[in-house]
Design a protein around this motif. Structure first.
Motif, short mmCIF file in Angstrom:
data_model
loop_
_atom_site.label_atom_id
_atom_site.label_comp_id
_atom_site.label_asym_id
_atom_site.label_seq_id
_atom_site.Cartn_x
_atom_site.Cartn_y
_atom_site.Cartn_z
N GLY A 34 0.80 -1.21 0.00
CA GLY A 34 0.00 0.00 0.00
C GLY A 34 0.84 1.27 0.00
O GLY A 34 2.06 1.23 0.16
N LYS A 35 0.15 2.42 -0.18
CA LYS A 35 0.81 3.72 -0.20
C LYS A 35 0.09 4.68 0.74
O LYS A 35 -1.12 4.86 0.65
CB LYS A 35 0.81 4.31 -1.62
N TRP A 36 0.87 5.28 1.64
CA TRP A 36 0.33 6.24 2.59
C TRP A 36 0.97 7.61 2.34
O TRP A 36 2.15 7.70 1.98
CB TRP A 36 0.62 5.82 4.03
N GLY A 37 0.21 8.68 2.55
CA GLY A 37 0.71 10.02 2.30
C GLY A 37 1.03 10.78 3.57
O GLY A 37 0.34 10.64 4.59
N ALA A 38 2.08 11.59 3.52
CA ALA A 38 2.46 12.48 4.63
C ALA A 38 2.91 13.80 4.03
O ALA A 38 3.29 13.87 2.85
CB ALA A 38 3.57 11.87 5.48
N ALA A 39 2.88 14.86 4.83
CA ALA A 39 3.11 16.21 4.31
C ALA A 39 4.52 16.40 3.75
O ALA A 39 4.69 16.87 2.64
CB ALA A 39 2.82 17.25 5.37
N ASN A 40 5.55 16.08 4.50
CA ASN A 40 6.92 16.19 3.99
C ASN A 40 7.83 15.26 4.78
O ASN A 40 7.44 14.73 5.82
CB ASN A 40 7.42 17.65 4.01
N PRO A 41 9.03 15.01 4.29
CA PRO A 41 9.89 13.99 4.91
C PRO A 41 10.20 14.22 6.38
O PRO A 41 10.45 13.26 7.12
CB PRO A 41 11.17 14.06 4.06
N ALA A 42 10.20 15.47 6.83
CA ALA A 42 10.59 15.75 8.21
C ALA A 42 9.42 16.30 9.02
O ALA A 42 9.57 17.20 9.83
CB ALA A 42 11.75 16.73 8.23
N SER A 43 8.23 15.75 8.78
CA SER A 43 7.04 16.24 9.46
C SER A 43 6.59 15.29 10.56
O SER A 43 6.96 14.11 10.59
CB SER A 43 5.89 16.42 8.46
N LEU A 44 5.75 15.80 11.45
CA LEU A 44 5.15 14.96 12.47
C LEU A 44 4.27 13.90 11.81
O LEU A 44 4.18 12.77 12.28
CB LEU A 44 4.33 15.81 13.44
N GLU A 45 3.63 14.27 10.70
CA GLU A 45 2.79 13.31 9.97
C GLU A 45 3.62 12.13 9.47
O GLU A 45 3.17 10.98 9.52
CB GLU A 45 2.11 14.00 8.79
N ARG A 46 4.82 12.41 8.98
CA ARG A 46 5.70 11.33 8.51
C ARG A 46 6.06 10.41 9.69
O ARG A 46 6.05 9.18 9.56
CB ARG A 46 6.96 11.91 7.89
N GLN A 47 6.39 11.01 10.82
CA GLN A 47 6.73 10.20 11.98
C GLN A 47 5.52 9.42 12.49
O GLN A 47 5.65 8.28 12.95
CB GLN A 47 7.30 11.09 13.09
N GLU B 83 5.28 6.43 10.28
CA GLU B 83 6.31 5.46 10.59
C GLU B 83 5.98 4.70 11.89
O GLU B 83 6.17 3.49 12.00
CB GLU B 83 7.67 6.15 10.72
N GLN B 84 5.47 5.44 12.88
CA GLN B 84 5.11 4.79 14.14
C GLN B 84 3.92 3.85 13.95
O GLN B 84 3.87 2.77 14.56
CB GLN B 84 4.79 5.84 15.20
N LEU B 85 2.96 4.24 13.11
CA LEU B 85 1.82 3.36 12.84
C LEU B 85 2.28 2.10 12.11
O LEU B 85 1.80 0.99 12.41
CB LEU B 85 0.77 4.11 12.01
N LYS B 86 3.19 2.25 11.16
CA LYS B 86 3.74 1.08 10.46
C LYS B 86 4.35 0.10 11.46
O LYS B 86 4.10 -1.12 11.39
CB LYS B 86 4.83 1.52 9.47
N ARG B 87 5.12 0.63 12.36
CA ARG B 87 5.81 -0.23 13.33
C ARG B 87 4.80 -0.89 14.28
O ARG B 87 4.90 -2.08 14.56
CB ARG B 87 6.81 0.60 14.14
N ALA B 88 3.81 -0.12 14.72
CA ALA B 88 2.81 -0.68 15.64
C ALA B 88 1.94 -1.74 14.97
O ALA B 88 1.52 -2.71 15.62
CB ALA B 88 1.93 0.45 16.18
N ALA B 89 1.69 -1.57 13.66
CA ALA B 89 0.83 -2.50 12.93
C ALA B 89 1.60 -3.66 12.30
O ALA B 89 0.99 -4.62 11.82
CB ALA B 89 0.06 -1.75 11.85
N GLY B 90 2.92 -3.55 12.27
CA GLY B 90 3.73 -4.60 11.67
C GLY B 90 3.59 -4.68 10.16
O GLY B 90 3.58 -5.78 9.59
N VAL B 91 3.49 -3.53 9.49
CA VAL B 91 3.38 -3.50 8.03
C VAL B 91 4.51 -2.66 7.45
O VAL B 91 5.23 -1.97 8.18
CB VAL B 91 2.02 -2.92 7.58
N ASN B 92 4.66 -2.71 6.13
CA ASN B 92 5.73 -1.97 5.48
C ASN B 92 5.19 -1.11 4.34
O ASN B 92 5.67 -1.13 3.22
CB ASN B 92 6.79 -2.94 4.94
N ALA B 93 4.15 -0.33 4.64
CA ALA B 93 3.56 0.55 3.63
C ALA B 93 4.58 1.58 3.16
O ALA B 93 5.42 2.04 3.92
CB ALA B 93 2.33 1.26 4.21
N ALA B 94 4.49 1.93 1.87
CA ALA B 94 5.35 2.98 1.32
C ALA B 94 4.81 4.34 1.78
O ALA B 94 3.62 4.61 1.65
CB ALA B 94 5.35 2.91 -0.20
#
Length: 328
Positions: free
Chosen positions: A160-173, A176-187
């Motif tokens: 899957g593909k998830w969107g975030a505002a920019n590479p150094a944003s809270l949204e990006r983090q 990343e934290q949701l990916k880790r908590a869910a055990g997935v590797n979404a782009a």
């Protein structure tokens, strides 16, 4: 003097006194309503966001009310590039005379820590904080996802593909934290602003986006996008049916701060005006109605305490980035 004439005279004096009191009251109200004198006639508020992004919307709404309390003209300047690095450099290189400020969010902390730009958050002087902002996960209304679990299930099957505002944003983090908590590797696909990301969610390029409620509000009300979950510790008062990410089964909680910072060395005659004016702005009935509808929570932190708040957030963020291996 006869009785009737005395009554007439007393009535006249009463009217004169009432008029004087009313005039004095009106004068006092007008005096209280006068904007505070300010050393600059034009003040530029800089954001790294593209037009329509969270910080852009925040500043443009704020400028509608600032002029009532500070005697200056306020303009918004979008300085994009480098995940906020160019905007920070623009403000850091400006004179500390109260003419230029930057819209602070966690982005300028993340950018400073992750990319080591020439100018960092340490080169700006935190002025004051106004709000705590709500981060949410959203998707297009006519898409296949009706819950956060649907999105996670898709990511487990084909990434899957998830969107975030920019590479150094809270949204990006948050992503990343949701990916880790869910055990997935979404782009995670990043953008320079939330407006561009929202378009890619709406056209189906992205499964979901992570952004601020205020920049999504018009599309939510139009029924074009739906909110699947919030990273807030509690549910949104305006959307009580939307679960928190933690309630959905993933232990991730984040809240975004919104404030202002200027060049180092701001004088007292500038910071005091802002401290007083911003508290009045937050109590302005019209503005309060507007920002409450956009799920912004007033969280004023004055100039005296805001630097410690920002530095504390930076220390916590740096520790997290080191723990996850994002920085050494």
């Amino acid at each position: 003097m006869d009785f009737k004439a005395g009554l007439t005279r007393r009535a006249g004096l009463t009217l004169m006194l009432a008029g004087a009191l009313a005039g004095g009251s009106l004068f006092a109200e007008r005096a209280a309503a006068q904007p505070a004198p300010y050393p600059q006639k034009v003040v530029t508020l800089v954001t790294h966001s593209s037009p329509g992004g969270g910080s852009d919307v925040f500043l443009r709404e704020l400028t509608k009310y600032l002029g009532k309390y500070i005697d200056a003209t306020f303009v918004v300047e979008n300085v994009q590039g480098g995940s906020g690095a160019k905007a920070v450099a623009r403000v850091a290189g400006s004179p500390p005379d109260g003419s230029v400020f930057y819209a602070t969010t966690p982005t300028y902390i993340y950018t400073s820590l992750l990319s080591k730009p020439p100018k960092t958050y340490k080169d700006l002087e935190p002025l004051a904080n106004l709000f705590a902002d709500s981060e949410v996960i959203f998707t297009r209304a006519d898409g296949p996802y009706k819950s956060l679990q649907d999105v996670i299930d898709k990511a487990k099957k084909d990434r899957g593909k998830w969107g975030a505002a920019n590479p150094a944003s809270l949204e990006r983090q948050a992503a990343e934290q949701l990916k880790r908590a869910a055990g997935v590797n979404a782009a995670i696909v990043t953008h320079e602003g939330g407006g561009d990301m929202m378009l890619n969610v709406m056209n189906g390029t992205l499964d979901i986006g992570i952004g601020e409620y205020q920049e999504l509000r018009s599309q939510i009300e139009a029924g074009k996008i739906i909110v699947l979950a919030t990273f807030n510790p509690e549910r949104l008062p305006q959307k009580p049916d939307v679960p928190t990410v933690k309630e959905a089964g993933f232990d991730v909680q984040l809240v975004k701060f919104r404030g202002l910072a200027g060049p180092k060395g701001l004088p007292d005659n500038v910071t005091k005006v802002w401290d007083e004016a911003l508290q009045k702005v937050l109590q302005d009935p019209d503005y309060k109605k507007q920002y409450t509808e956009e799920v912004l929570v007033a969280q004023f932190i004055g100039h005296k305490d805001y630097p410690a708040f920002v530095n504390g957030f930076a220390d916590t963020t740096e520790a997290f980035l080191k723990e996850t291996g994002a920085i050494k």
